[in-house]
Motif scaffolding. Sequence first.
Motif, PDB file in Angstrom:
ATOM      1  N   LEU A   1      54.893  58.533   0.267  1.00 36.54           N
ATOM      2  CA  LEU A   1      56.092  59.167  -0.277  1.00 36.54           C
ATOM      3  C   LEU A   1      57.133  59.406   0.804  1.00 36.54           C
ATOM      4  N   ALA A   2      56.666  59.727   2.011  1.00 38.01           N
ATOM      5  CA  ALA A   2      57.609  59.917   3.117  1.00 38.01           C
ATOM      6  C   ALA A   2      58.311  58.603   3.445  1.00 38.01           C
ATOM      7  N   ARG A   3      57.580  57.502   3.349  1.00 42.40           N
ATOM      8  CA  ARG A   3      58.172  56.191   3.635  1.00 42.40           C
ATOM      9  C   ARG A   3      59.246  55.852   2.613  1.00 42.40           C
ATOM     10  N   LEU A   4      59.009  56.238   1.353  1.00 45.65           N
ATOM     11  CA  LEU A   4      59.956  55.890   0.294  1.00 45.65           C
ATOM     12  C   LEU A   4      61.175  56.802   0.286  1.00 45.65           C
ATOM     13  N   GLY A   5      61.027  57.993   0.827  1.00 49.31           N
ATOM     14  CA  GLY A   5      62.182  58.881   0.910  1.00 49.31           C
ATOM     15  C   GLY A   5      62.465  59.623  -0.387  1.00 49.31           C
ATOM     16  N   GLY A   6      63.605  59.330  -1.005  1.00 50.09           N
ATOM     17  CA  GLY A   6      64.099  60.093  -2.148  1.00 50.09           C
ATOM     18  C   GLY A   6      63.245  59.993  -3.399  1.00 50.09           C
ATOM     19  N   PRO A   7      63.643  60.732  -4.437  1.00 50.78           N
ATOM     20  CA  PRO A   7      62.870  60.775  -5.686  1.00 50.78           C
ATOM     21  C   PRO A   7      62.866  59.426  -6.410  1.00 50.78           C
ATOM     22  N   LEU A   8      61.793  59.189  -7.141  1.00 56.31           N
ATOM     23  CA  LEU A   8      61.646  57.977  -7.944  1.00 56.31           C
ATOM     24  C   LEU A   8      61.629  58.342  -9.423  1.00 56.31           C
ATOM     25  N   PHE A   9      61.946  57.347 -10.258  1.00 58.33           N
ATOM     26  CA  PHE A   9      61.921  57.524 -11.707  1.00 58.33           C
ATOM     27  C   PHE A   9      61.371  56.256 -12.337  1.00 58.33           C
ATOM     28  N   TRP A  10      61.036  56.354 -13.613  1.00 59.98           N
ATOM     29  CA  TRP A  10      60.792  55.151 -14.395  1.00 59.98           C
ATOM     30  C   TRP A  10      61.528  55.283 -15.722  1.00 59.98           C
ATOM     31  N   GLU A  11      61.767  54.151 -16.359  1.00 59.98           N
ATOM     32  CA  GLU A  11      62.465  54.145 -17.635  1.00 59.98           C
ATOM     33  C   GLU A  11      61.440  54.263 -18.757  1.00 59.98           C
ATOM     34  N   GLU A  12      61.509  55.350 -19.495  1.00 59.73           N
ATOM     35  CA  GLU A  12      60.592  55.605 -20.609  1.00 59.73           C
ATOM     36  C   GLU A  12      61.350  55.431 -21.921  1.00 59.73           C
ATOM     37  N   THR A  13      60.847  54.522 -22.757  1.00 53.35           N
ATOM     38  CA  THR A  13      61.496  54.169 -24.014  1.00 53.35           C
ATOM     39  C   THR A  13      60.521  54.422 -25.161  1.00 53.35           C
ATOM     40  N   GLY A  14      61.029  54.630 -26.347  1.00 55.80           N
ATOM     41  CA  GLY A  14      60.170  54.883 -27.496  1.00 55.80           C
ATOM     42  C   GLY A  14      59.245  53.721 -27.810  1.00 55.80           C
ATOM     43  N   ALA A  15      58.077  54.044 -28.380  1.00 56.88           N
ATOM     44  CA  ALA A  15      57.066  53.022 -28.638  1.00 56.88           C
ATOM     45  C   ALA A  15      56.994  52.590 -30.091  1.00 56.88           C
TER      46      ALA A  15
ATOM     47  N   ALA B   1      49.867  58.259 -14.982  1.00 58.61           N
ATOM     48  CA  ALA B   1      49.497  57.232 -14.005  1.00 58.61           C
ATOM     49  C   ALA B   1      50.692  56.365 -13.629  1.00 58.61           C
ATOM     50  N   THR B   2      51.719  56.363 -14.461  1.00 59.09           N
ATOM     51  CA  THR B   2      52.919  55.583 -14.161  1.00 59.09           C
ATOM     52  C   THR B   2      53.547  56.022 -12.845  1.00 59.09           C
ATOM     53  N   SER B   3      53.370  57.281 -12.484  1.00 55.40           N
ATOM     54  CA  SER B   3      53.889  57.757 -11.198  1.00 55.40           C
ATOM     55  C   SER B   3      53.271  56.981 -10.039  1.00 55.40           C
ATOM     56  N   VAL B   4      51.959  56.784 -10.087  1.00 47.62           N
ATOM     57  CA  VAL B   4      51.274  56.018  -9.042  1.00 47.62           C
ATOM     58  C   VAL B   4      51.769  54.577  -9.034  1.00 47.62           C
ATOM     59  N   HIS B   5      51.934  54.012 -10.217  1.00 47.47           N
ATOM     60  CA  HIS B   5      52.344  52.615 -10.319  1.00 47.47           C
ATOM     61  C   HIS B   5      53.753  52.410  -9.776  1.00 47.47           C
ATOM     62  N   ARG B   6      54.615  53.372 -10.022  1.00 47.81           N
ATOM     63  CA  ARG B   6      55.983  53.233  -9.493  1.00 47.81           C
ATOM     64  C   ARG B   6      55.993  53.299  -7.965  1.00 47.81           C
ATOM     65  N   VAL B   7      55.159  54.145  -7.395  1.00 47.67           N
ATOM     66  CA  VAL B   7      55.078  54.222  -5.933  1.00 47.67           C
ATOM     67  C   VAL B   7      54.612  52.884  -5.365  1.00 47.67           C
ATOM     68  N   LEU B   8      53.566  52.311  -5.948  1.00 47.08           N
ATOM     69  CA  LEU B   8      53.046  51.033  -5.457  1.00 47.08           C
ATOM     70  C   LEU B   8      54.074  49.912  -5.640  1.00 47.08           C
ATOM     71  N   GLN B   9      54.779  49.940  -6.760  1.00 46.68           N
ATOM     72  CA  GLN B   9      55.812  48.924  -6.982  1.00 46.68           C
ATOM     73  C   GLN B   9      56.895  48.996  -5.909  1.00 46.68           C
ATOM     74  N   GLU B  10      57.313  50.196  -5.571  1.00 45.43           N
ATOM     75  CA  GLU B  10      58.354  50.353  -4.555  1.00 45.43           C
ATOM     76  C   GLU B  10      57.850  49.931  -3.182  1.00 45.43           C
ATOM     77  N   LEU B  11      56.627  50.311  -2.849  1.00 46.96           N
ATOM     78  CA  LEU B  11      56.077  49.953  -1.540  1.00 46.96           C
ATOM     79  C   LEU B  11      55.942  48.443  -1.384  1.00 46.96           C
ATOM     80  N   LEU B  12      55.547  47.774  -2.471  1.00 44.02           N
ATOM     81  CA  LEU B  12      55.279  46.336  -2.421  1.00 44.02           C
ATOM     82  C   LEU B  12      56.497  45.492  -2.800  1.00 44.02           C
TER      83      LEU B  12
END
Length: 294
Positions: free
Chosen positions: A162-176, A234-245
């Motif tokens: 999280l320190a490497r990524l810096g600022g806050p992250l988000f994901w787009e959540e849409t109705g299912a 779990a989407t929070s973890v996935h967004r972090v990995l997506q940004e790192l990679l």
Amino acid sequence: MPEPVFRFAPSPNGHLHLGHALSALLNARAAVALSGRLLVRLEDIDRTRCTPELEREMLEDLAWLGLQWEEPVLRQSDCFPQYREALERLQDMGLVYPAYLTRAEVRSYVSAHEAEGKPWPRDPDGAPVYPRDEVVISQAELSARADSDAPFALRLDMTRALARLGGPLFWEETGAEGPALFAPGKKAPVDAAAWGDVVLARKDTPTSYHLAVVVDDARQGITDVLRGLDLYHATSVHRVLQELLGLPAPRYRHHRLILGEDGRKLSKSSQDTSLRSLRAAGMTHTELRRKIGF
């Protein structure tokens, strides 16, 4: 705007149940409604529990539901080199460490901590956040385990990530479901710190769900992930990995869960709700759709 690509990604380690049926049907309907594509992915990392017979029966059940998907089906067991490459990239960033504590040691440490009236953080699934090895065992014992080739898990150092990524992250959540499917997405904030240092791989397993799912979604060009509400956090973890990679972030849609009589989400051990048992009892796919409110 790219063509929408949806996926249904079950694990062939048991029979599909009513919850799987809802998720599969929602993905199929969304793909049609948005003029997109539907893929099926088999998450068969566990080569002991995932068998060819269960895989065949799972695909039979999906066909019985009326699903039509593109071939070939992606199997995670064919993608181990891609997971290894992603893991090595994270290791090169200094974000991965071997963790040697057993589950029993973690439970014992957390229980002793809480017995003293000190609360211990738990992740969104309710499991204790992993304590660092050096907090629980001595450096000498830790070195001895490393030298003896003891079992270990490779964990993501979430604080450093999280320190490497810096600022806050988000994901787009849409109705299912329903009209919400076409509504603009909302920004959902990432809270990956709540998960602590998640497992990325183990000594005898080349990847974890978290790592594999982001690699697979990027590899298949998935634009829309529609899955159960139990995976929302779990989407929070996935967004972090997506940004790192440096991987693209799909839109996310999390649907309602079908619960058992005990109020808990269904599992593959719930034989009375498995699609195969319901089919054997004479239920038609039309009746099943009605049963799950589809």
